[in-house]
Design a protein around this motif. Structure first.
Motif, PDB file in Angstrom:
ATOM      1  N   CYS A  23       0.396  -6.169   1.632  1.00  0.00           N
ATOM      2  CA  CYS A  23      -1.174  -6.592   1.619  1.00  0.00           C
ATOM      3  C   CYS A  23      -1.921  -6.151   2.850  1.00  0.00           C
ATOM      4  O   CYS A  23      -3.135  -6.133   2.866  1.00  0.00           O
ATOM      5  CB  CYS A  23      -1.225  -8.284   1.386  1.00  0.00           C
ATOM      6  SG  CYS A  23      -0.520  -9.065   2.714  1.00  0.00           S
ATOM      7  N   TYR A  24      -1.465  -5.685   3.856  1.00  0.00           N
ATOM      8  CA  TYR A  24      -1.967  -5.383   5.258  1.00  0.00           C
ATOM      9  C   TYR A  24      -2.718  -4.078   5.024  1.00  0.00           C
ATOM     10  O   TYR A  24      -3.691  -4.266   5.771  1.00  0.00           O
ATOM     11  CB  TYR A  24      -1.001  -5.307   6.322  1.00  0.00           C
ATOM     12  CG  TYR A  24      -1.653  -5.379   7.752  1.00  0.00           C
ATOM     13  CD1 TYR A  24      -1.869  -6.335   8.462  1.00  0.00           C
ATOM     14  CD2 TYR A  24      -1.617  -4.126   8.404  1.00  0.00           C
ATOM     15  CE1 TYR A  24      -2.665  -6.601   9.328  1.00  0.00           C
ATOM     16  CE2 TYR A  24      -2.275  -4.274   9.688  1.00  0.00           C
ATOM     17  CZ  TYR A  24      -2.725  -5.474   9.945  1.00  0.00           C
ATOM     18  OH  TYR A  24      -3.179  -5.645  11.436  1.00  0.00           O
ATOM     19  N   ALA A  25      -2.322  -3.474   4.066  1.00  0.00           N
ATOM     20  CA  ALA A  25      -3.191  -2.236   3.778  1.00  0.00           C
ATOM     21  C   ALA A  25      -4.643  -2.761   3.133  1.00  0.00           C
ATOM     22  O   ALA A  25      -5.849  -2.099   3.915  1.00  0.00           O
ATOM     23  CB  ALA A  25      -2.597  -1.240   2.605  1.00  0.00           C
ATOM     24  N   TYR A  26      -4.932  -3.604   2.516  1.00  0.00           N
ATOM     25  CA  TYR A  26      -6.228  -3.865   2.011  1.00  0.00           C
ATOM     26  C   TYR A  26      -6.823  -4.587   3.311  1.00  0.00           C
ATOM     27  O   TYR A  26      -8.094  -4.612   3.365  1.00  0.00           O
ATOM     28  CB  TYR A  26      -6.010  -5.279   0.804  1.00  0.00           C
ATOM     29  CG  TYR A  26      -5.169  -4.737  -0.277  1.00  0.00           C
ATOM     30  CD1 TYR A  26      -6.269  -4.053  -1.078  1.00  0.00           C
ATOM     31  CD2 TYR A  26      -3.946  -4.950  -0.587  1.00  0.00           C
ATOM     32  CE1 TYR A  26      -5.710  -3.397  -2.360  1.00  0.00           C
ATOM     33  CE2 TYR A  26      -3.369  -4.417  -1.878  1.00  0.00           C
ATOM     34  CZ  TYR A  26      -4.204  -3.769  -2.655  1.00  0.00           C
ATOM     35  OH  TYR A  26      -3.804  -3.336  -3.999  1.00  0.00           O
ATOM     36  N   ALA A  27      -6.210  -5.416   4.192  1.00  0.00           N
ATOM     37  CA  ALA A  27      -6.681  -5.853   5.373  1.00  0.00           C
ATOM     38  C   ALA A  27      -7.267  -4.800   6.110  1.00  0.00           C
ATOM     39  O   ALA A  27      -8.489  -4.906   6.655  1.00  0.00           O
ATOM     40  CB  ALA A  27      -5.802  -6.867   6.136  1.00  0.00           C
TER      41      ALA A  27
END
Length: 265
Positions: free
Chosen positions: A194-198
């Protein structure tokens, strides 16, 4: 739909959910030989005590503060509510990263109605970063202070950075569709959870392309990215809050370029 006081109160609940999930997950992170149960016989989909403890802690908060709302969580399923609002919870998005010691996992929280997410968080407990979106807020709160989130615009696909979890997930056809985009982009990076979306909401990267998602994998990121001015759809350009194949982009222009390539096959 909500007064300022109601939005403030709902955001405060979301922040408490993230706080208790931090407290439940961090004692287990980078613990040698942490036991991970495999939820699927075909492949590897791990779950740990940290996943379950974090979701239970969040459910306990909601039972106390918002008993009228529904809950959809990865570990303990669906609880019906009466308010028309649902809290969508992923206590650890990226459990594979969690058990590997990489700080790319996160706690995902969304407040949604029948049309999709209206407020969301991506919280990274180990780094101490919290990406917030909705109710007029688009910001990152972390060790370096509070900063506005704004998706990056004006970038052509040939200059773009794209993130994905392929080949870890998805069918061969879905992976080939992603590779059509990746070959055109300047840089492709893999396995960021999910860090990619952040990072997209923070204006650091331009595209995230995934498949095989569940609603709890994407509803929090949708709220965060949309508040930052980005776009999240499925691979046909329709709403993505039910999961499946997802395309997140910093701008309408690069979204259209990527969508065309995904659909080419």
């Amino acid at each position: 739909m909500f007064s300022d006081a109601e939005m403030h109160a709902l955001a405060d609940v979301a922040f408490e959910l993230a706080d208790v999930a931090r407290n439940a997950t961090l004692p287990h992170f980078r613990v040698p030989n942490l036991f991970a149960e495999n939820k699927f016989a075909d492949g590897f989909d791990p779950v740990t005590v940290a996943d379950r403890d974090a979701e239970q802690a969040m459910r306990d908060v909601l039972a106390r503060r918002r008993p009228q709302d529904g809950i959809l969580g990865e570990e303990f399923g669906n609880t019906n509510g009466t308010s028309g609002l649902t809290w969508v919870l992923d206590p650890i998005d990226g459990t594979r990263g969690f058990i590997s010691g990489t700080p790319t996992w996160g706690v995902l929280i969304a407040l949604s109605d029948s049309d999709g997410p209206i407020f969301g968080l991506i919280d990274q407990p180990y780094i101490g970063e919290r990406f917030i979106g909705g109710f007029g807020i688009a910001e990152l709160r972390g060790p370096r202070g509070t900063h506005p989130n704004a998706a990056r615009t004006g970038v052509a696909l040939s200059d773009a950075t794209v993130f994905t979890t392929f080949p870890e997930v998805g069918t061969p056809d879905e992976r080939r569709a992603f590779e059509r985009v990746a070959r055109t982009a300047r840089l492709a990076r893999y396995g960021m959870d999910c860090y990619a979306y952040a990072l997209l909401a923070a204006g650091q990267i331009d595209l995230v392309i995934e498949a095989g998602l569940n609603p709890y994998d994407i509803q929090g990121p949708i709220a965060v990215i949309q508040a930052a001015g980005g776009i999240v759809t499925d691979w046909t350009g329709e709403p993505a809050h039910d999961g499946g194949r997802v395309l997140a982009a910093g701008s309408a222009e690069i979204h259209a370029e990527a969508l065309r390539l995904l659909q080419e096959g």
